[in-house]
Enzyme design. Structure first.
Site, PDB file in Angstrom:
ATOM      1  N   SER A 136      20.619  -5.471  80.509  1.00  0.00           N
ATOM      2  CA  SER A 136      21.312  -6.225  79.466  1.00  0.00           C
ATOM      3  C   SER A 136      20.675  -5.965  78.116  1.00  0.00           C
ATOM      4  O   SER A 136      19.457  -5.879  77.992  1.00  0.00           O
ATOM      5  CB  SER A 136      21.272  -7.727  79.761  1.00  0.00           C
ATOM      6  OG  SER A 136      21.922  -8.444  78.728  1.00  0.00           O
ATOM      7  N   HIS A 194      24.245 -13.525  84.813  1.00  0.00           N
ATOM      8  CA  HIS A 194      23.859 -13.446  83.399  1.00  0.00           C
ATOM      9  C   HIS A 194      25.109 -13.271  82.539  1.00  0.00           C
ATOM     10  O   HIS A 194      25.293 -13.958  81.525  1.00  0.00           O
ATOM     11  CB  HIS A 194      22.900 -12.269  83.182  1.00  0.00           C
ATOM     12  CG  HIS A 194      22.717 -11.857  81.747  1.00  0.00           C
ATOM     13  ND1 HIS A 194      23.667 -11.121  81.057  1.00  0.00           N
ATOM     14  CD2 HIS A 194      21.705 -12.067  80.865  1.00  0.00           C
ATOM     15  CE1 HIS A 194      23.259 -10.916  79.828  1.00  0.00           C
ATOM     16  NE2 HIS A 194      22.067 -11.475  79.689  1.00  0.00           N
ATOM     17  N   ASN A 195      25.972 -12.350  82.929  1.00  0.00           N
ATOM     18  CA  ASN A 195      27.180 -12.101  82.152  1.00  0.00           C
ATOM     19  C   ASN A 195      28.137 -13.287  82.200  1.00  0.00           C
ATOM     20  O   ASN A 195      28.829 -13.577  81.223  1.00  0.00           O
ATOM     21  CB  ASN A 195      27.881 -10.842  82.656  1.00  0.00           C
ATOM     22  CG  ASN A 195      27.172  -9.573  82.227  1.00  0.00           C
ATOM     23  OD1 ASN A 195      25.990  -9.599  81.884  1.00  0.00           O
ATOM     24  ND2 ASN A 195      27.873  -8.464  82.242  1.00  0.00           N
ATOM     25  N   GLU A 198      26.900 -15.649  79.795  1.00  0.00           N
ATOM     26  CA  GLU A 198      27.242 -15.085  78.480  1.00  0.00           C
ATOM     27  C   GLU A 198      28.681 -15.449  78.100  1.00  0.00           C
ATOM     28  O   GLU A 198      28.958 -15.834  76.950  1.00  0.00           O
ATOM     29  CB  GLU A 198      27.063 -13.572  78.527  1.00  0.00           C
ATOM     30  CG  GLU A 198      27.391 -12.822  77.261  1.00  0.00           C
ATOM     31  CD  GLU A 198      27.292 -11.323  77.471  1.00  0.00           C
ATOM     32  OE1 GLU A 198      28.238 -10.607  77.080  1.00  0.00           O
ATOM     33  OE2 GLU A 198      26.273 -10.884  78.030  1.00  0.00           O
TER      34      GLU A 198
END
Length: 492
Positions: A136, A194-195, A198
């Site tokens: 990332s 994580h995304n 996000e």
């Protein structure tokens, strides 16, 4: 260059795929003293890398894949940086045919973790280590220091770890933003979540902007200054910085705020969908992430939006006059608190999803370590990740991030303003689905009793799905609804 044959075993590791991300990762590795073999199916990209960046470090270019593999010292490490899907599958197959037991293939793209688990199992049978690795930070991170989330075996990390840690971002305390996440698909799973976080973070920020503009009555330039001022609060983050930059920009062609010349249809590449789908499969509630994903879909539904706008009078949308003076300042602060509360809830949902998958697949993921490696380099890097890191250090087995004292206190302080903002959103017709879903999530977890009891009764009525009783929580019961006396049976 096309006739160049690299010396055998002359490279520490290799990068297969020299698009912007792959080229930047190769350059980052070379800059940190690693001899990097480079290969691309289109040789022109390899030539371009060498023409423009050969002086940055030791590169070992190859025009032929067999030469690329032969140039790697044993145990060989090949990092794939090609488009996910068929391209990745093909690259893995080609490398596997040329590699030997003990060698390592790394997929550094955004790949669904179930594909990674399948590939890891197949290559394990051949003695080859397969590592699904989340990266990332975008193009800049790949070059200057990303957050890196490798899965795979402990043995593979012993070989990879020192090189990856050397090129990763560094947190303020100097710790590398890279660690071994866990076996098989763990690395890609954590990157997926994580995304998903996000997605939620970006949607929440967008909703704050929308409320400040259409309820608070602020201009785009004024909202940019509000976001800039929030850098001095617990909201300080990379995404707040990005938001400030976007809102501060004026379109040179029209003189309008840049945000007003962008078509309001948000794109997505699938990781938010994956996070939501996987949460459903695991039985984990991630409403902020789901609403952020749905909001992108709704924004792209141009025909439906146009039709509903035409019916807005019938739908009864209400928009009061924008706020001013003291009321406006109070609303700005309320939005700030709602944004922080929603952000805590969104991260809690993501960590819960990771914890659930870790338990199901036996990954033994260290949640505190995940917060640690997200403190720099990645898109969701933020000041409050330091608080998350400390929370898991103090209590590694937190049932929910919401129970950590620092966050439970923050939520208690934010809830009144948060409720006000969500109510205002509903009353004015300015949509804030992620704010509302995050608030409902917290309220659900706080509730002494939920209406799920009624749902279980309904399910038992029409489908004999059974239920548990509060006075016998381990027993399984069914009511004979068709009998006059509604007799109850215990099924175990």
């Amino acid at each position: 260059m096309t006739g160049f044959t690299p010396a055998p075993s002359s490279a520490d590791l290799g990068v297969y795929g020299l698009g912007v991300m792959g080229a930047n990762l190769a350059r980052n590795l070379a800059r940190h003293g690693h001899a990097v073999a480079v290969y691309n199916r289109t040789t022109a990209r390899t030539e371009r890398l060498m023409d423009n960046h050969a002086a940055e470090g030791e590169f070992v270019p190859a025009a032929d894949l067999a030469d690329f593999v032969a140039s790697l010292r044993s145990p060989r490490v090949a990092i794939i940086m090609v488009q996910a899907g068929a391209g990745t599958e093909e690259a893995i197959g080609q490398l596997a045919e040329l590699m030997e037991p003990g060698d390592i293939i790394v997929d550094a793209g955004n790949t669904l973790y179930t594909d990674t688990r399948r590939r890891e199992e197949a290559l394990r049978d051949r003695g080859i280590h397969f590592v699904g690795m989340g990266v990332s930070g975008g193009e800049e991170g790949a070059l200057l220091g990303p957050s890196i989330m490798p899965g795979g075996t402990e043995e593979s990390y012993q070989r990879l770890g020192p090189m990856l840690e050397s090129i990763s971002a560094r947190a303020d305390d100097g710790a590398p933003c890279c660690t071994h996440v866990g076996p098989d698909g763990a690395g890609h799973f954590v990157k997926m979540v994580h995304n998903g976080i996000e997605y939620a973070d970006m949607q929440l920020i967008a909703e704050a902007y929308d409320l400040l503009r259409h309820v608070g009555g602020l201009s785009v330039a004024e909202i940019a200054e509000v976001f800039r001022s929030w850098k001095d609060s617990e909201l300080d983050s990379y995404l707040i910085d990005v938001t400030t930059e976007v809102l501060s920009r004026t379109d040179p062609a029209t003189g309008q705020p840049f945000v007003d010349v962008i078509v309001d249809a948000a794109g997505q590449k699938g990781t938010g969908v994956w996070t939501t789908q996987t949460a459903l499969e695991l039985g984990v509630a991630v409403p902020a992430i789901a609403e952020a994903t749905f909001a992108r879909a709704a924004s792209s539904s141009a025909d439906a939006r146009a039709a509903v706008r035409g019916a807005s009078i019938e739908l009864g949308a209400s928009q009061d006059a924008p706020l001013a003076g003291v009321e406006r300042e109070a609303f700005i602060e309320a939005v700030r608190q709602a944004l922080y509360g929603s952000k805590i809830a969104a991260y809690a949902q993501g960590f819960d999803e990771i914890a659930t998958a870790s338990a199901q697949y036996g990954w033994n993921i260290d949640l505190g370590a995940m917060a640690t490696i997200w403190r720099a380099g990645c898109i969701i890097r933020a000041r409050f990740l330091e608080d998350i890191t400390r929370a898991y250090a103090q209590e590694p087995e937190l049932a929910s991030l919401l129970t950590a004292p620092v966050f439970s206190a923050a939520l208690a302080g934010a809830l009144p303003a948060w409720r006000q903002v969500v109510a205002t959103s509903a009353l004015t017709g300015v949509p804030a689905p992620a704010f509302a879903a995050s608030l409902a999530y917290v309220d659900q977890l706080r509730a002494e009793r939920l209406p799920a009891a009624l749902i279980q009764g309904q399910r038992d009525f029409f489908g004999s799905h059974t239920y548990h009783r509060v006075d016998d929580p381990t027993g399984v019961y069914h009511t004979l609804w068709s009998t006059p006396e509604r007799a109850e049976e215990k099924w175990n």
